[in-house]
Design an enzyme around this catalytic site. Structure first.
Site, short mmCIF file in Angstrom:
data_model
loop_
_atom_site.label_atom_id
_atom_site.label_comp_id
_atom_site.label_asym_id
_atom_site.label_seq_id
_atom_site.Cartn_x
_atom_site.Cartn_y
_atom_site.Cartn_z
NE ARG A 157 -2.58 0.95 3.54
CZ ARG A 157 -3.34 0.77 4.63
NH1 ARG A 157 -4.61 0.45 4.50
NH2 ARG A 157 -2.81 0.88 5.83
CE LYS A 259 -3.05 4.43 7.33
NZ LYS A 259 -4.42 4.83 7.64
CD GLU A 295 -11.82 6.11 4.69
OE1 GLU A 295 -11.59 5.78 3.52
OE2 GLU A 295 -10.96 6.06 5.59
C1 COI Z 1 -4.61 3.04 11.56
O1 COI Z 1 -5.63 2.44 11.84
O2 COI Z 1 -3.48 2.51 11.68
C2 COI Z 1 -4.65 4.38 11.01
O3 COI Z 1 -3.86 4.68 10.20
C3 COI Z 1 -5.61 5.37 11.53
C4 COI Z 1 -4.93 6.43 12.30
C5 COI Z 1 -5.68 7.72 12.16
C6 COI Z 1 -4.75 6.07 13.74
#
Ligand code: COI
Length: 413
Positions: A157, A259, A295
């Site tokens: 990813r 991300k 989401e």
């Molecule tokens: C995760 O779940 O690892 C994320 O990237 C969300 C984050 C905002 C804590």
């Protein structure tokens, strides 16, 4: 431009304490003197071998697989109150860094003491948001083994996100090896079985200087870790979400499906307003029709009706969650019908159960949804049966308590 790791806020106490400014838990070992003194009490060497790795301290050994590095770490757990772990930063011993120039490939990484990094005020990541992050977890088993969950998926990813953000990326193999090295170097910070996990946060950023808008000339891949407990303050109790109808997380053609750090800054305003009103978090709608689910700020969403579990299809605006993908497969093996499709607000309000998935939140049941001032509650304020069943199946796999028929778990030792 070179970035250098440096120490700050040296502490004198042995016990972890809180940073007065932001309330985060600080390690007792941030002062290098303490770090080294503590090691003289118990020195247990950990071998970290992979190509292109060197450490800031420790000896270099030639090895068949590349450069072998010996670093000293303590395996005995740190003295933390594991029962009160939340999802806040606890400073640990080491972090991993690796740099490369634009147009080149990542090659040499190193483990350095955890600390602040030095970066140009004109770095691409600071000025234009050229950055990505990942999140995954390591679990300690009762037999002392350490487990990672699908780290290759995070590496893949990150590569896909890097392509969208015009950044070079570590290969999946480099990513996974760097994660393993960072976890082993911080082994004593992994919570005991059943008390939480070590959250692993890989970052990829444009660290070189730019003034005009362009990809940065230099990139940094960095991994830090922190022991964590539950993400939501509700723990495993159901969370209460509000559907946001004005602000959107992502738009078609944008970066919602990768991300990138900016996706998370973009939700802070709606999330803060929701929290101020007592909600746990926000559920976003698509920006075109304003009626399909996207989401939650930090996780994917699932809707249960009878034996059918639906979740918004991945179509560029929704993050392809690794927990999302895993839950779909687990649900299928348990006999549920899973549909990845456009899920309407009406289906949400008519559901038997709703839950969220993510690395940080794992599987989080939803107790109520508020939409345009009207609230709908699910179940009788307890955890729904399907959410509970899927949570148990997934976490047992992640913690090595059930046989891993999927081949998802990576053992570290
Ligand atoms: C995760 O779940 O690892 C994320 O990237 C969300 C984050 C905002 C804590």
């Amino acid at each position: 431009m070179e970035s250098a790791a440096c120490f700050s806020n040296a502490t004198t106490g042995r016990l972890p304490h809180r940073n007065a400014a932001d309330g985060t838990l600080l390690s007792p070992f941030r002062n290098p003197t303490h770090l080294f003194l503590s090691r003289t009490l118990k020195k247990l060497p950990v071998q970290v071998r992979f190509p292109c790795l060197r450490t800031a301290f420790g000896s270099l050994n030639a090895s068949a697989s590349g450069i072998g590095t010996t670093i000293s770490t303590e395996k005995e757990s740190v003295d933390l109150d594991w029962d009160s772990l939340g999802f806040g930063l606890v400073h640990t011993d080491y972090m991993y860094t690796m740099k490369c120039s634009r147009g080149e490939s990542f090659c040499e990484g190193e483990l350095v003491p955890f600390g602040n990094i030095e970066i140009s005020p004109s770095a691409g990541v600071l000025n234009y948001g050229q950055g990505l992050f990942e999140g995954l977890k390591a679990y300690r088993k009762a037999d002392g083994n350490i487990l990672l969950f699908r780290p290759q998926e995070n590496g893949t990813r990150m590569m896909m996100g890097a392509e969208r953000m015009c950044m070079p990326s570590p290969s999946v193999a480099q990513f996974v090896e760097a994660v393993k090295a960072t976890v082993l170097a911080n082994e004593r910070w992994i919570p005991p079985p059943g008390k939480g996990s070590l959250y692993i946060r890989p970052l990829l950023m444009g660290s070189g200087s730019v003034l005009g808008l362009a990809p940065a000339p230099e990139y940094t891949f960095l991994i830090y870790v922190s022991p964590v407990g539950n993400y939501f303050k509700e723990g495993l109790s159901p969370i209460n979400l509000i559907v946001e109808t004005e602000m959107h997380r992502a738009t078609p053609g944008g970066t919602g499906g990768v991300k990138t750090i900016g996706n998370y800054a973009a939700v802070l305003k709606a999330q803060s307003a929701a929290k101020a009103k007592g909600y746990s978090d926000v559920l976003y709608l698509d920006s075109v029709h304003k009626k399909y689910l996207e989401e939650v700020s930090s996780c994917n969403v699932f809707v249960v009706k009878g034996n059918i579990i639906s979740t918004p299809a991945i179509k560029g605006t929704i993050l392809p969650g690794i927990t999302r993908k895993s839950i779909i497969d687990v649900a299928l093996t348990q006999g549920f019908q899973v549909e990845e499709k456009a899920v309407t607000v009406d289906e949400l309000l008519d559901a038997d159960e709703v839950f969220c998935t993510g690395t940080a939140v794992v599987v989080s049941p939803v107790g109520s949804i508020t939409y345009l001032g009207k609230s709908v509650s699910y179940g009788s304020s307890g955890v729904g049966l399907v959410s509970q069943q899927l949570y148990t199946a997934l976490t047992q796999l992640q913690m090595g308590l059930t046989e891993d028929k999927m081949g998802w778990v990576v053992e570290l030792k």
